[in-house]
Design a protein around this motif. Structure first.
Motif, short mmCIF file in Angstrom:
data_model
loop_
_atom_site.label_atom_id
_atom_site.label_comp_id
_atom_site.label_asym_id
_atom_site.label_seq_id
_atom_site.Cartn_x
_atom_site.Cartn_y
_atom_site.Cartn_z
N ASP A 1 11.58 1.98 23.12
CA ASP A 1 12.86 2.67 23.09
C ASP A 1 14.00 1.86 22.51
OD1 ASP A 1 11.70 4.94 24.13
OD2 ASP A 1 12.19 4.44 26.20
N SER A 2 13.83 0.55 22.35
CA SER A 2 14.91 -0.25 21.76
C SER A 2 14.97 -0.10 20.24
CB SER A 2 14.73 -1.73 22.14
OG SER A 2 13.53 -2.23 21.58
N TYR A 3 13.95 0.55 19.65
CA TYR A 3 13.93 0.75 18.20
C TYR A 3 14.49 2.13 17.86
CZ TYR A 3 10.98 -3.34 18.16
OH TYR A 3 10.50 -4.61 18.34
N ASP A 4 15.26 2.18 16.79
CA ASP A 4 15.80 3.44 16.32
C ASP A 4 14.77 4.24 15.54
OD1 ASP A 4 18.59 3.27 17.25
OD2 ASP A 4 18.56 1.48 16.00
N TYR A 5 13.83 3.56 14.89
CA TYR A 5 12.71 4.22 14.25
C TYR A 5 11.59 3.22 14.03
CZ TYR A 5 15.96 2.88 10.52
OH TYR A 5 16.87 2.22 9.75
N ILE A 6 10.40 3.79 13.85
CA ILE A 6 9.19 2.97 13.71
C ILE A 6 8.43 3.43 12.48
CG2 ILE A 6 6.98 2.39 14.77
CD1 ILE A 6 8.39 2.71 17.51
N PHE A 7 7.95 2.46 11.72
CA PHE A 7 7.11 2.70 10.55
C PHE A 7 5.71 2.18 10.88
CE2 PHE A 7 11.41 2.32 9.11
CZ PHE A 7 11.54 3.23 8.08
N VAL A 8 4.68 2.99 10.61
CA VAL A 8 3.29 2.59 10.84
C VAL A 8 2.59 2.58 9.49
CG1 VAL A 8 1.13 3.14 12.03
CG2 VAL A 8 3.34 3.65 13.13
N CYS A 9 2.04 1.44 9.11
CA CYS A 9 1.37 1.27 7.82
C CYS A 9 -0.12 1.02 8.06
CB CYS A 9 1.99 0.11 7.04
SG CYS A 9 3.75 0.28 6.74
N LEU A 10 -0.96 2.02 7.78
CA LEU A 10 -2.40 1.93 8.03
C LEU A 10 -3.20 1.56 6.79
CD1 LEU A 10 -2.88 5.02 10.37
CD2 LEU A 10 -2.49 2.63 11.01
N GLY A 11 -2.60 1.58 5.61
CA GLY A 11 -3.30 1.20 4.39
C GLY A 11 -4.06 2.35 3.75
N VAL A 12 -4.68 2.03 2.63
CA VAL A 12 -5.47 2.97 1.84
C VAL A 12 -6.83 2.34 1.58
CG1 VAL A 12 -5.62 4.14 -0.41
CG2 VAL A 12 -3.43 4.04 0.79
N HIS A 13 -7.87 3.17 1.56
CA HIS A 13 -9.25 2.69 1.34
C HIS A 13 -9.31 1.78 0.11
CE1 HIS A 13 -13.62 2.92 1.54
NE2 HIS A 13 -13.58 3.00 0.21
N PRO A 14 -9.99 0.66 0.18
CA PRO A 14 -10.89 0.20 1.23
C PRO A 14 -10.21 -0.63 2.32
CG PRO A 14 -11.08 -1.28 -0.62
CD PRO A 14 -10.07 -0.21 -1.01
N ASN A 15 -8.92 -0.82 2.24
CA ASN A 15 -8.19 -1.63 3.23
C ASN A 15 -7.37 -0.74 4.15
OD1 ASN A 15 -9.04 -4.15 2.07
ND2 ASN A 15 -7.67 -3.69 0.39
N THR A 16 -8.07 0.04 4.96
CA THR A 16 -7.39 0.97 5.84
C THR A 16 -7.75 0.69 7.29
OG1 THR A 16 -6.90 3.31 6.17
CG2 THR A 16 -9.18 2.76 5.74
N TYR A 17 -6.87 1.07 8.15
CA TYR A 17 -7.10 0.94 9.59
C TYR A 17 -7.18 2.34 10.19
CZ TYR A 17 -6.61 -0.60 14.40
OH TYR A 17 -6.84 -0.86 15.73
N SER A 18 -8.21 2.59 10.98
CA SER A 18 -8.39 3.89 11.63
C SER A 18 -7.93 3.81 13.08
CB SER A 18 -9.87 4.30 11.61
OG SER A 18 -10.32 4.46 10.29
N LEU A 19 -6.97 4.66 13.41
CA LEU A 19 -6.56 4.74 14.81
C LEU A 19 -7.70 5.34 15.61
CD1 LEU A 19 -2.93 6.11 14.43
CD2 LEU A 19 -3.62 3.78 14.99
N ASN A 20 -7.91 4.80 16.82
CA ASN A 20 -8.99 5.24 17.68
C ASN A 20 -8.43 5.45 19.08
OD1 ASN A 20 -11.16 4.65 19.73
ND2 ASN A 20 -12.41 4.71 17.88
N ALA A 21 -8.67 6.63 19.64
CA ALA A 21 -8.08 6.99 20.94
C ALA A 21 -8.45 6.01 22.04
CB ALA A 21 -8.49 8.41 21.32
N SER A 22 -9.63 5.40 22.00
CA SER A 22 -9.99 4.45 23.06
C SER A 22 -9.58 3.03 22.72
CB SER A 22 -11.48 4.53 23.38
OG SER A 22 -12.26 4.26 22.23
N VAL A 23 -9.79 2.60 21.48
CA VAL A 23 -9.42 1.24 21.08
C VAL A 23 -7.91 1.05 21.06
CG1 VAL A 23 -9.50 -0.43 19.17
CG2 VAL A 23 -11.54 0.92 19.73
N ASN A 24 -7.17 2.07 20.58
CA ASN A 24 -5.71 1.97 20.44
C ASN A 24 -4.97 2.78 21.50
OD1 ASN A 24 -6.72 2.28 17.20
ND2 ASN A 24 -5.62 0.45 17.81
#
Length: 192
Positions: free
Chosen positions: A58-81
């Motif tokens: 809540d102390s941030y006014d906005y958030i940027f999430v950078c997951l990358g593009v194949h082959p350097n991408t990160y997959s969000l996972n409901a259990s891991v993340n």
């Protein structure tokens, strides 16, 4: 040029402020994160790049999430993340603003509660055909040649209430969708 569009987006939504978090899970999306941080800094906004996120945001006014593009991408996972996703969802539910970019996060990857908050439907895993990005909505009349990573760029469609903000010129498809519901605001893109 690309990061200038992000600044215009937040200014157009009347939310430009002084603090931002740029999350690069597993250090993916570093080139985007640095470009975003540079643009924000140029406009007098303090932005922190972090490979971890969690707890109250809540102390941030906005958030940027950078997951990358194949082959350097990160997959969000409901259990891991789980902690990160819960923190970002709570942040949105408390009036937050989140930008999320990833070439595979919308159509290829399993959807988490976070992606669902963006009101984006991933139509296809796509290809390496992103060439010229054209603005729509508040970005109408603006365009730039895309020069970032260009593999399996997800093709997007807005769900009810969302708006297309970016399209690829040829073949034509949406690659950026924004959503605002009176509580929170999002912008999701499938390019860096």
């Amino acid at each position: 040029m690309r990061s200038t569009f992000l600044i215009i987006f937040f200014v157009a939504l009347n939310v430009f402020s002084q603090t931002a978090l740029i999350w690069t899970p597993n250090n993916n999306g570093q080139s985007s994160a640095q470009a975003i941080q540079s643009s924000l800094s140029h406009n007098g906004v303090s932005a922190q790049i972090n490979s971890n996120v969690g707890g109250s945001l809540d102390s941030y006014d906005y958030i940027f999430v950078c997951l990358g593009v194949h082959p350097n991408t990160y997959s969000l996972n409901a259990s891991v993340n789980e902690n990160e996703i819960n923190s970002l969802v709570n942040y949105l539910n408390n009036g937050g603003r989140v930008y999320l970019e990833g070439g595979d996060t919308w159509a290829r990857d399993a959807q988490t509660e976070l992606q669902q908050k963006f009101y984006i439907r991933g139509e296809a895993d796509g290809a390496g055909d992103l060439q010229n990005i054209n603005g729509a909505g508040c970005f109408s009349g603006r365009s730039f040649a895309y020069s970032g990573a260009n593999s399996f760029i997800d093709r997007l469609a807005p769900r009810e209430g969302a708006t297309i903000f970016f399209t690829n010129s040829a073949p034509a498809y949406a690659c950026g969708v924004g959503y605002e519901n009176g509580v929170y605001r999002t912008l999701g893109v499938s390019f860096e």
